[in-house]
Design a protein around this motif. Sequence first.
Motif, PDB file in Angstrom:
ATOM      1  N   GLN A 133      31.895  73.575 124.028  1.00 43.86           N
ATOM      2  CA  GLN A 133      31.042  74.358 124.908  1.00 43.86           C
ATOM      3  C   GLN A 133      30.729  73.532 126.156  1.00 43.86           C
ATOM      4  N   VAL A 134      30.801  74.170 127.316  1.00 43.01           N
ATOM      5  CA  VAL A 134      30.438  73.509 128.558  1.00 43.01           C
ATOM      6  C   VAL A 134      28.941  73.716 128.787  1.00 43.01           C
ATOM      7  N   LEU A 135      28.215  72.606 128.930  1.00 47.08           N
ATOM      8  CA  LEU A 135      26.764  72.642 129.110  1.00 47.08           C
ATOM      9  C   LEU A 135      26.396  72.038 130.461  1.00 47.08           C
ATOM     10  N   GLY A 136      25.411  72.596 131.116  1.00 46.67           N
ATOM     11  CA  GLY A 136      24.914  72.029 132.355  1.00 46.67           C
ATOM     12  C   GLY A 136      24.117  70.759 132.099  1.00 46.67           C
ATOM     13  N   ALA A 137      24.231  69.792 133.013  1.00 47.26           N
ATOM     14  CA  ALA A 137      23.510  68.527 132.851  1.00 47.26           C
ATOM     15  C   ALA A 137      23.000  68.006 134.183  1.00 47.26           C
ATOM     16  N   PRO A 138      22.268  68.823 134.965  1.00 48.69           N
ATOM     17  CA  PRO A 138      21.724  68.323 136.236  1.00 48.69           C
ATOM     18  C   PRO A 138      20.653  67.268 135.971  1.00 48.69           C
ATOM     19  N   GLY A 139      20.402  66.477 136.991  1.00 50.33           N
ATOM     20  CA  GLY A 139      19.440  65.376 136.888  1.00 50.33           C
ATOM     21  C   GLY A 139      20.053  64.192 137.594  1.00 50.33           C
ATOM     22  N   HIS A 140      20.936  63.486 136.924  1.00 50.07           N
ATOM     23  CA  HIS A 140      21.709  62.412 137.554  1.00 50.07           C
ATOM     24  C   HIS A 140      22.508  62.955 138.735  1.00 50.07           C
ATOM     25  N   ASP A 141      23.120  64.100 138.537  1.00 50.70           N
ATOM     26  CA  ASP A 141      23.867  64.791 139.586  1.00 50.70           C
ATOM     27  C   ASP A 141      23.675  66.285 139.370  1.00 50.70           C
ATOM     28  N   PRO A 142      23.379  67.047 140.414  1.00 51.17           N
ATOM     29  CA  PRO A 142      23.074  68.466 140.208  1.00 51.17           C
ATOM     30  C   PRO A 142      24.251  69.286 139.688  1.00 51.17           C
ATOM     31  N   HIS A 143      25.483  68.768 139.835  1.00 46.03           N
ATOM     32  CA  HIS A 143      26.668  69.513 139.418  1.00 46.03           C
ATOM     33  C   HIS A 143      27.192  69.078 138.053  1.00 46.03           C
ATOM     34  N   SER A 144      26.571  68.102 137.439  1.00 45.32           N
ATOM     35  CA  SER A 144      27.136  67.473 136.252  1.00 45.32           C
ATOM     36  C   SER A 144      27.148  68.396 135.037  1.00 45.32           C
ATOM     37  N   TYR A 148      30.238  69.918 124.415  1.00 49.15           N
ATOM     38  CA  TYR A 148      29.659  69.838 123.071  1.00 49.15           C
ATOM     39  C   TYR A 148      30.564  70.539 122.077  1.00 49.15           C
ATOM     40  N   CYS A 149      30.942  69.828 121.021  1.00 54.90           N
ATOM     41  CA  CYS A 149      31.729  70.387 119.928  1.00 54.90           C
ATOM     42  C   CYS A 149      30.801  70.609 118.738  1.00 54.90           C
ATOM     43  N   ALA A 150      30.439  71.855 118.486  1.00 56.82           N
ATOM     44  CA  ALA A 150      29.487  72.163 117.412  1.00 56.82           C
ATOM     45  C   ALA A 150      30.086  71.884 116.037  1.00 56.82           C
ATOM     46  N   ASP A 151      31.383  72.109 115.855  1.00 58.21           N
ATOM     47  CA  ASP A 151      32.006  71.917 114.542  1.00 58.21           C
ATOM     48  C   ASP A 151      31.964  70.458 114.106  1.00 58.21           C
ATOM     49  N   GLU A 152      32.132  69.549 115.072  1.00 54.64           N
ATOM     50  CA  GLU A 152      32.131  68.111 114.750  1.00 54.64           C
ATOM     51  C   GLU A 152      30.843  67.427 115.175  1.00 54.64           C
ATOM     52  N   CYS A 153      29.933  68.179 115.790  1.00 49.31           N
ATOM     53  CA  CYS A 153      28.638  67.636 116.238  1.00 49.31           C
ATOM     54  C   CYS A 153      28.823  66.446 117.183  1.00 49.31           C
ATOM     55  N   ILE A 154      29.738  66.614 118.135  1.00 54.79           N
ATOM     56  CA  ILE A 154      30.040  65.575 119.124  1.00 54.79           C
ATOM     57  C   ILE A 154      29.601  66.053 120.500  1.00 54.79           C
ATOM     58  N   LEU A 155      28.930  65.179 121.230  1.00 53.50           N
ATOM     59  CA  LEU A 155      28.515  65.471 122.600  1.00 53.50           C
ATOM     60  C   LEU A 155      29.155  64.462 123.544  1.00 53.50           C
ATOM     61  N   ILE A 156      29.939  64.941 124.502  1.00 47.77           N
ATOM     62  CA  ILE A 156      30.405  64.114 125.616  1.00 47.77           C
ATOM     63  C   ILE A 156      29.362  64.283 126.711  1.00 47.77           C
ATOM     64  N   ASP A 193      22.667  69.914 117.344  1.00 48.98           N
ATOM     65  CA  ASP A 193      23.013  69.115 116.167  1.00 48.98           C
ATOM     66  C   ASP A 193      24.085  68.120 116.596  1.00 48.98           C
ATOM     67  N   VAL A 194      23.662  66.908 116.934  1.00 47.46           N
ATOM     68  CA  VAL A 194      24.583  65.904 117.464  1.00 47.46           C
ATOM     69  C   VAL A 194      24.685  64.736 116.491  1.00 47.46           C
ATOM     70  N   ARG A 195      25.894  64.466 116.061  1.00 44.91           N
ATOM     71  CA  ARG A 195      26.168  63.323 115.184  1.00 44.91           C
ATOM     72  C   ARG A 195      26.609  62.114 115.987  1.00 44.91           C
ATOM     73  N   VAL A 196      27.434  62.346 117.009  1.00 38.75           N
ATOM     74  CA  VAL A 196      27.973  61.268 117.840  1.00 38.75           C
ATOM     75  C   VAL A 196      27.845  61.663 119.308  1.00 38.75           C
ATOM     76  N   VAL A 197      27.361  60.736 120.114  1.00 40.86           N
ATOM     77  CA  VAL A 197      27.371  60.902 121.570  1.00 40.86           C
ATOM     78  C   VAL A 197      28.443  59.986 122.143  1.00 40.86           C
ATOM     79  N   ILE A 198      29.310  60.548 122.978  1.00 44.30           N
ATOM     80  CA  ILE A 198      30.267  59.760 123.757  1.00 44.30           C
ATOM     81  C   ILE A 198      29.729  59.729 125.186  1.00 44.30           C
TER      82      ILE A 198
END
Length: 304
Positions: A133-144, A148-156, A193-198
């Motif tokens: 899933q593509v998630l918005g992440a403004p803050g550091h950069d407004p376009h960032s 997120y992979c829900a099946d493996e609980c991985i967040l890039i 539900d995040v198991r690993v953050v990359i």
Amino acid sequence: MIALPASVRVFERGWLSSNNVLLLDDASAALVDTGYATHAPQTLALIRQTLGARPLDLIVNTHLHSDHCGGNALLQETYSCRTVIPASEGPAVRDWDEARLTFRATGQPCERFTFTGTIEPGMDLRLGALDWQVLGAPGHDPHSLMLYCADECILISADALWENGFGVIFPELEGESGFAEEQAVLEAIAQLDVRVVIPGHGAPFTNVGAALERAFSRVAWLRADPARNAKNALKVLIVFKLLDVRAMTFDALLRMLDDAAVMRAAASMLKPRSEWPALLASIVQELAAKNGPLEVEGSRISAR
């Protein structure tokens, strides 16, 4: 050793480059973020070593700071791969507006690249035999963006969450909101539900709750005195430049402070222009103290 699916390969890079995440399946190979321009040959070597005769099919950029997209041009030239970028950055890349893309504003180069598509929050991608899933992440950069992979609980997470903090909140330097957006992104991550953050920088980690606690604390600390964010930005950009070019004179660094819009904005939040030489001297001395990243010999400043 943190367990990741076989289709997910993380190339942890030191400064100057962001981490690269290679997502492989039987049909294609996709790379999330490509590192800094001067490290582009290293990025290419890592990809070639892993892929062998296979092509790289797709580049995905979480955002377009120079340390995340600086390898785009060389990889495009080598593989003729497709490239997707945040949708809101499309016009700036199409026109190659370096001011809007922050390259000139931060004093950092990036070879011109093209894109074949865009991504935005709410979209789904199939990469490395996994659904993201593509998630918005403004803050550091407004376009960032994040993936997120829900099946493996991985967040890039790119630069929205590191094990010990997050990237500089650049919008605040330009009089725009950034602290509130970073707070909201952290709150959104806490609901996943995040198991690993990359992360964009540093090793993948699993102690997500503790990392979030540190990040929330840092947001509060920065919001209490925005000058802290400005000073941190100057330190980060100065060290980044010195790690890139290895050495500069004090006068050259002072000219860079005046020429690079983001650095100029940060300095303006701290001192009037007449006091910038003293401000820069103070920051350089801080960075050179106690085995810091810089060293000073006369008017010459160099990276350790």
